[in-house]
Design an enzyme around this catalytic site. Structure first.
Site, mmCIF file in Angstrom:
data_model
loop_
_atom_site.group_PDB
_atom_site.id
_atom_site.type_symbol
_atom_site.label_atom_id
_atom_site.label_comp_id
_atom_site.label_asym_id
_atom_site.label_seq_id
_atom_site.Cartn_x
_atom_site.Cartn_y
_atom_site.Cartn_z
ATOM 1 N N SER A 1 2.065 -2.288 8.980
ATOM 2 C CA SER A 1 1.966 -3.691 8.520
ATOM 3 C C SER A 1 2.273 -3.764 7.026
ATOM 4 O O SER A 1 2.910 -4.704 6.555
ATOM 5 C CB SER A 1 0.578 -4.287 8.820
ATOM 6 O OG SER A 1 -0.403 -3.759 7.948
ATOM 7 N N LYS A 2 1.837 -2.751 6.268
ATOM 8 C CA LYS A 2 2.103 -2.752 4.829
ATOM 9 C C LYS A 2 3.583 -2.460 4.549
ATOM 10 O O LYS A 2 4.159 -2.981 3.592
ATOM 11 C CB LYS A 2 1.196 -1.740 4.125
ATOM 12 C CG LYS A 2 -0.263 -2.194 4.071
ATOM 13 C CD LYS A 2 -0.414 -3.449 3.225
ATOM 14 C CE LYS A 2 -1.840 -3.896 3.061
ATOM 15 N NZ LYS A 2 -1.988 -5.043 2.166
ATOM 16 N N SER B 1 0.833 -1.204 0.000
ATOM 17 C CA SER B 1 0.000 0.000 0.000
ATOM 18 C C SER B 1 0.866 1.253 0.000
ATOM 19 O O SER B 1 1.948 1.274 0.617
ATOM 20 C CB SER B 1 -0.880 0.021 1.254
ATOM 21 O OG SER B 1 -1.560 1.250 1.347
ATOM 22 N N TYR C 1 -2.177 -0.387 10.259
ATOM 23 C CA TYR C 1 -2.264 -0.688 8.829
ATOM 24 C C TYR C 1 -0.978 -0.280 8.092
ATOM 25 O O TYR C 1 -0.355 -1.100 7.419
ATOM 26 C CB TYR C 1 -3.467 0.010 8.213
ATOM 27 C CG TYR C 1 -3.602 -0.256 6.723
ATOM 28 C CD1 TYR C 1 -4.019 -1.502 6.258
ATOM 29 C CD2 TYR C 1 -3.303 0.730 5.776
ATOM 30 C CE1 TYR C 1 -4.132 -1.762 4.888
ATOM 31 C CE2 TYR C 1 -3.425 0.477 4.413
ATOM 32 C CZ TYR C 1 -3.836 -0.763 3.977
ATOM 33 O OH TYR C 1 -3.952 -1.017 2.622
HETATM 34 P P1 NAP Z 1 -11.575 -5.476 -0.111
HETATM 35 O O1 NAP Z 1 -12.510 -5.150 -1.201
HETATM 36 O O2 NAP Z 1 -11.991 -5.289 1.297
HETATM 37 O O3 NAP Z 1 -11.044 -6.976 -0.336
HETATM 38 C C1 NAP Z 1 -10.248 -7.624 0.616
HETATM 39 C C2 NAP Z 1 -10.690 -9.067 0.710
HETATM 40 O O4 NAP Z 1 -9.821 -9.728 1.654
HETATM 41 C C3 NAP Z 1 -12.121 -9.197 1.259
HETATM 42 O O5 NAP Z 1 -12.842 -10.155 0.538
HETATM 43 C C4 NAP Z 1 -11.879 -9.634 2.676
HETATM 44 O O6 NAP Z 1 -12.947 -10.380 3.239
HETATM 45 C C5 NAP Z 1 -10.640 -10.506 2.521
HETATM 46 N N1 NAP Z 1 -10.052 -10.770 3.804
HETATM 47 C C6 NAP Z 1 -9.921 -9.910 4.835
HETATM 48 N N2 NAP Z 1 -9.429 -10.553 5.895
HETATM 49 C C7 NAP Z 1 -9.252 -11.841 5.542
HETATM 50 C C8 NAP Z 1 -8.812 -12.999 6.212
HETATM 51 N N3 NAP Z 1 -8.492 -12.970 7.510
HETATM 52 N N4 NAP Z 1 -8.734 -14.166 5.563
HETATM 53 C C9 NAP Z 1 -9.110 -14.229 4.247
HETATM 54 N N5 NAP Z 1 -9.567 -13.184 3.561
HETATM 55 C C10 NAP Z 1 -9.644 -11.991 4.201
HETATM 56 O O7 NAP Z 1 -10.242 -4.609 -0.256
HETATM 57 P P2 NAP Z 1 -9.348 -4.203 -1.511
HETATM 58 O O8 NAP Z 1 -9.389 -2.733 -1.585
HETATM 59 O O9 NAP Z 1 -9.652 -5.013 -2.698
HETATM 60 O O10 NAP Z 1 -7.909 -4.577 -0.938
HETATM 61 C C11 NAP Z 1 -7.093 -5.588 -1.492
HETATM 62 C C12 NAP Z 1 -5.665 -5.335 -1.030
HETATM 63 O O11 NAP Z 1 -5.239 -4.075 -1.535
HETATM 64 C C13 NAP Z 1 -5.514 -5.268 0.486
HETATM 65 O O12 NAP Z 1 -4.337 -5.933 0.873
HETATM 66 C C14 NAP Z 1 -5.395 -3.787 0.752
HETATM 67 O O13 NAP Z 1 -4.669 -3.501 1.930
HETATM 68 C C15 NAP Z 1 -4.658 -3.332 -0.487
HETATM 69 N N6 NAP Z 1 -4.838 -1.904 -0.740
HETATM 70 C C16 NAP Z 1 -6.067 -1.397 -1.016
HETATM 71 C C17 NAP Z 1 -6.191 -0.028 -1.216
HETATM 72 C C18 NAP Z 1 -7.509 0.595 -1.523
HETATM 73 O O14 NAP Z 1 -7.556 1.834 -1.568
HETATM 74 N N7 NAP Z 1 -8.587 -0.155 -1.740
HETATM 75 C C19 NAP Z 1 -5.075 0.788 -1.157
HETATM 76 C C20 NAP Z 1 -3.840 0.241 -0.890
HETATM 77 C C21 NAP Z 1 -3.721 -1.115 -0.693
HETATM 78 P P3 NAP Z 1 -14.040 -9.564 4.153
HETATM 79 O O15 NAP Z 1 -14.824 -8.752 3.170
HETATM 80 O O16 NAP Z 1 -14.799 -10.662 4.797
HETATM 81 O O17 NAP Z 1 -13.228 -8.722 5.095
#
Ligand code: NAP
Length: 247
Positions: free
Chosen positions: A156-157, A139, A153
């Site tokens: 951790s990233k 991130s 957060y």
């Molecule tokens: P998202 O839509 O919330 O998708 C994350 C998925 O991971 C969800 O399905 C979630 O399930 C699942 N998850 C969470 N905890 C888990 C666990 N303990 N075991 C298995 N699955 C789990 O988020 P996203 O935005 O696509 O994020 C994907 C990655 O990109 C993440 O690592 C995030 O930190 C990174 N990221 C995102 C952004 C952003 O702006 N969106 C920016 C920087 C980095 P639940 O729905 O049940 O929690």
């Protein structure tokens, strides 16, 4: 070549992981889609049926390291793994001075410990893979400290970024490339859960390219890193943030 590839994606039930899984499914690759969100995985299954393709869904909680033998079992059937995408992650908007020990530990367990031990468990299959590669999703917050200063957060990233570099050095002799994609702010459930539309609009003013990322801005880069074209890239971070953070 793409059709015969075996791809394992965590976080495949939502957002960036979902979009990445769809993209690989469309290429005809064998996708093992892992998430704790069973409903999201079922939606992915429906997508693959509409495409006339097969996806293997694997409900799994990254907090439950002993259950990672299920991931090994899922991959063992194919005898090898070509691409591992560690995408699942959690983030909350808890103010810095209100973060509990439980939230801190949970954030590190999902964002760092889970991806590390899952990778270690799947490494023997990657060693047997075809041009194998690991792609972690870190991130921009890990580089800047984040927007709302949630250090659980962001730190951790940052740890995941460091782990990407460690793994890249360790895995290179086995021909396994390890990289990461570092998104800025992307319009997914994660962001919509802690920024309201008003805050999002204010936030966009700070992004030189004038919009949030969409999930497919990130998934396209993941697919590139998994491709032959990225064959000599390892240990690197690709920032996808519309110019908001320029190292
Ligand atoms: P998202 O839509 O919330 O998708 C994350 C998925 O991971 C969800 O399905 C979630 O399930 C699942 N998850 C969470 N905890 C888990 C666990 N303990 N075991 C298995 N699955 C789990 O988020 P996203 O935005 O696509 O994020 C994907 C990655 O990109 C993440 O690592 C995030 O930190 C990174 N990221 C995102 C952004 C952003 O702006 N969106 C920016 C920087 C980095 P639940 O729905 O049940 O929690």
């Amino acid at each position: 070549m793409v059709e015969s590839r075996v791809i394992f994606i965590t976080g495949a039930g939502s957002g960036i992981g979902f979009d990445t899984a769809c993209r690989f499914i469309k290429t005809g690759a064998t996708v093992i889609a892992c998430d704790r969100d069973v409903l999201g995985l079922q939606k992915l299954e429906q997508f693959s049926q509409r495409e006339g393709k097969i996806v293997e869904i694997l409900p799994l909680d990254l907090l439950d390291v002993p259950s990672f033998n299920l991931a090994e079992d899922a991959v063992r059937k194919y005898g090898h793994l070509d691409v591992l995408v560690n995408c699942a992650g959690i983030c909350s908007g808890t103010p810095l001075d209100q973060i509990t020990i439980e939230e801190w530990d949970r954030t590190y367990a999902v964002n760092v410990k889970g991806p590390f031990f899952l990778t270690i468990r799947l490494l023997p299959f990657l060693k047997a893979g075809n041009q194998p590669t690991i792609i972690n999703i870190s991130s921009m917050a890990g580089f800047t400290g984040g927007i709302k200063s949630n250090p659980a957060y962001s730190s951790s990233k940052a740890a995941l970024t460091c782990m990407t570099k460690n793994l890249a050095k360790f895995c290179a002799p086995f021909g396994i490339r390890v990289n990461e994609v570092s998104p800025g702010t992307a319009r997914t459930a994660m962001v919509e859960n802690w920024l309201d539309e008003n805050e999002i609009q204010k936030f966009i003013l700070q992004i030189p390219m004038g919009r949030l990322a969409e999930a497919d801005d990130i998934s396209r880069v993941i697919v590139f890193l998994a491709s032959k074209d990225a064959g000599f890239i390892t240990g690197q971070t690709i920032h996808v943030n519309g110019g908001m953070y320029i190292p």
